[in-house]
Design an enzyme around this catalytic site. Structure first.
Site, PDB file in Angstrom:
ATOM      1  N   GLU A  81      -4.475   2.310  -4.660  1.00  0.00           N
ATOM      2  CA  GLU A  81      -3.037   2.452  -4.464  1.00  0.00           C
ATOM      3  C   GLU A  81      -2.444   1.179  -3.848  1.00  0.00           C
ATOM      4  OE1 GLU A  81      -5.024   4.112  -0.723  1.00  0.00           O
ATOM      5  OE2 GLU A  81      -5.377   4.109  -2.887  1.00  0.00           O
ATOM      6  N   ASP A 115       0.855  -1.189   0.000  1.00  0.00           N
ATOM      7  CA  ASP A 115       0.000   0.000   0.000  1.00  0.00           C
ATOM      8  C   ASP A 115       0.897   1.247   0.000  1.00  0.00           C
ATOM      9  OD1 ASP A 115      -2.924   0.972   0.472  1.00  0.00           O
ATOM     10  OD2 ASP A 115      -1.655   2.165   1.811  1.00  0.00           O
TER      11      ASP A 115
END
Length: 636
Positions: free
Chosen positions: A554, A510
């Site tokens: 993301e 992440d």
């Protein structure tokens, strides 16, 4: 070996008198075999001559039992035929041996001395019948037992034995596991090898059969007691297998006779064209003799040629030279073994490799040679097609046409000769046939061109579909795999590694504070950032089997088959450092002035108690802990 009749006599409740003991009775079957055989009547007369009043009663008892067995056998033949009786007999023997020795699987490999092969009947999973498999008589453990007539007993664990390599490959193909093995040679009454009995996986007695095989297996395997027990029954088993051998020979003859009757029926079909008749005849011969190709050459002496309407590169061969022309002159058959010296294949009508070949003459009612039946490349059905080294004969074709094959073709040609001659005489083999053939060839060329154009169009469409499918599996922004592609691959790898019991690891990545990055630098810069991060992660993963995919906005995921937790953690640290080394500015991050990653790692050996979701949840929990502990770190 003991005969069935001797066992039957010994089980009788009658007690022999002293006079009976003075003349030991001999088994009827063995006795008949040893007597002269000028005729059936004289054999029986000689057999009965030495009998006395005291021994006659005992012999009659044996005869009644043996006639009962013969009657039962004939009853089975009426319903099943030789092949059905053979299948039932071999299956019953194998089943009983397995019961006696507590073997999970038992296979009986009979020896075919002419072909130097071991064969067995196995149940076809796709059908209710049985199929015949064959292996070379000098290959594998069964081949070693057959060659050396030695018993092989491999205890737990069979896979530790260097001779288990071929069995391991077979186990992987069948999803089976061999732990112990016992292979014993069976000899006939002359001391010659008759068969090899192979037993797999000794099972503990009185164990729940529903348990997995690994929990039912006897840890010490087959012991001396098993070999001793088998030896007690080996004479009876040997006699039963000798009966199987006789049934097999009878079944083969029955099969050949059936095929010959079928072919003769085709020949007699009224209204069939010459081409249809020849095609059906050669198809029957090719199937029966297990040949890859078949051609019927017709002798045309007016045009000094051999011709055929079969699809072959050379449908005409000039008479005058070559092996087929010599056969026309001499009438002598051609039988080339698979290791024959090189020959010119076009002399036999083809361009493809020619391994074995059988050519026999066809005569008409006046004894004139009018045609040649040609069968090429006999093969073993149980051996799959495989590439071979240049110049080598593939294993599938390392077999020759036998004397039985020749005998069948001789009988077939005798039936076909007169009818074939009438068909040739009736047909107009002059200008009309040639013009018709040329017209058909022209149509065939046009059809082939249309088919080729259609194939090209289909291939182009297939390529476009493949490209579309690839696009549907790629993330539009980063060009790495998308979530759909990842889910499919994860499912495939989970099932594969569950079978192989190897680890599967996942890394969830992440981008730290990516929302603040978008707010600070804009979405276009955010897209560029994600592209750089995706490319860096993909570069950091080296193995072809590994996979990098975009998991969410993301978030990225890395799939690592056959990788334990330690290795996956190491790769995750490489990815973290590589992304940080990009030095992408991130002034609004509370972690660093550069773009960083938080990574969660999880590893698991797939099993039936867990699922791929369990693995992903573990990785997600590790990622959560990495964020909670300050981000820009790897947690497992």
């Amino acid at each position: 070996m003991k005969a069935f009749s001797q066992n039957s006599a010994e089980s009788s409740s009658s007690t022999p008198t002293p006079a009976e003991r003075s003349v030991p009775p001999r088994p009827i079957l063995s006795q008949v075999d040893t007597l002269p055989t000028p005729s059936t009547a004289s054999r029986f007369a000689q057999m009965l001559a030495p009998l006395t009043q005291q021994t006659f009663r005992h012999v009659i008892h044996q005869v009644k039992q043996e006639l009962s067995i013969v009657h039962q056998t004939l009853s089975m033949l009426e319903n099943q035929g030789f092949q059905g009786v053979l299948n039932d007999l071999l299956h019953s023997i194998a089943q009983k041996i397995g019961e006696l020795l507590d073997a999970d699987r038992t296979t009986i490999f009979m020896l075919d001395t002419e072909r130097h092969e071991l064969w067995s009947m196995v149940q076809d999973e796709g059908d209710s019948g049985a199929i015949e498999i064959r292996i070379p008589a000098d290959r594998g453990i069964a081949g070693y037992v057959a060659t050396h007539c030695e018993t092989i007993n491999i205890p737990y664990d069979f896979y530790h034995d260097p001779r288990s390599e071929e069995a391991k490959k077979q186990d992987r193909r069948t999803s089976y596991r061999t732990y112990t093995l016992l292979a014993i040679p069976i000899l006939d009454q002359q001391g010659q090898l008759l068969a090899v009995v192979q037993m797999l996986n000794k099972i503990q007695p009185q164990v729940d059969p529903a348990l997995p095989l690994s929990q039912r297996i006897h840890q010490y395997g087959f012991g001396p007691a098993d070999e001793t027990l088998f030896a007690e029954f080996v004479d009876v088993i040997g006699l039963l297998l000798e009966s199987s051998k006789a049934f097999y020979a009878a079944a083969q003859k029955q099969r050949a006779a059936h095929a010959l009757m079928t072919a003769t029926h085709f020949l007699g079909q009224s209204g069939w064209s010459l081409e249809e008749t020849l095609h059906c005849i050669m198809a029957e011969a090719k199937q029966l003799l297990q040949a890859e190709d078949s051609i019927l050459w017709v002798v045309d002496r007016d045009r000094n040629r051999l011709w055929t309407d079969a699809e072959t590169p050379h449908p005409q061969i000039p008479l005058g030279d070559g092996p087929l022309s010599k056969l026309v002159e001499t009438g002598q058959p051609i039988n080339l073994a698979f290791n024959h010296p090189p020959v010119s294949t076009h002399q036999f009508g083809g361009n493809t490799p020619l391994y074995s070949l059988l050519c026999l003459p066809v005569f008409n009612a006046h004894g004139t040679l009018i045609a040649i039946t040609q069968l090429a490349n006999k093969y073993r059905p149980s051996v799959l097609q495989a590439e071979s080294k240049r110049g080598d004969v593939p294993e599938r074709y390392r077999i020759n046409f036998s004397q039985e094959d020749e005998a069948f073709l001789v009988a077939f040609n005798a039936q076909a000769g007169s009818i074939l001659e009438r068909a040739i005489v009736k047909a107009d083999l002059e200008e009309t046939v040639r013009e018709r053939t040329q017209a058909l060839h022209a149509q065939n060329r046009q059809l082939q061109q249309e088919i080729e154009e259609r194939h090209q169009a289909e291939e182009k469409l297939k390529q476009l579909n493949q490209q579309l499918q690839q696009l549907s599996r790629r993330d539009g922004l980063t060009q790495i795999h998308n979530r759909r592609s990842f889910d499919e691959t994860l499912d495939q790898e989970w099932r594969r590694l569950r079978r192989e019991q190897q680890p599967l690891s996942v890394i969830l990545c992440d981008v730290d504070h990516f929302k603040q990055y978008n707010d600070t630098y804009g979405h276009q810069a955010g897209d560029t950032c994600l592209q750089q991060v995706a490319s860096t992660i993909e570069t950091s993963v080296k193995r072809p089997a590994d996979m990098v995919a975009r998991y969410g906005g993301e978030e990225f995921v890395v799939l690592l088959p056959n990788t334990p937790l330690e290795g996956a953690t190491h790769i995750a640290e490489i990815i973290r450092v590589a992304v940080e080394s990009l030095s992408i500015p991130h002034q609004s991050s509370s972690v660093s002035h550069r773009v960083t990653l938080s990574l969660g790692v999880a590893s698991l050996i797939p099993n039936l108690q867990n699922s791929a979701t369990t693995l992903l949840e573990s990785a997600d929990a590790a990622l959560y802990r990495a964020k909670h502990k300050g981000r820009n770190r790897v947690i497992h």
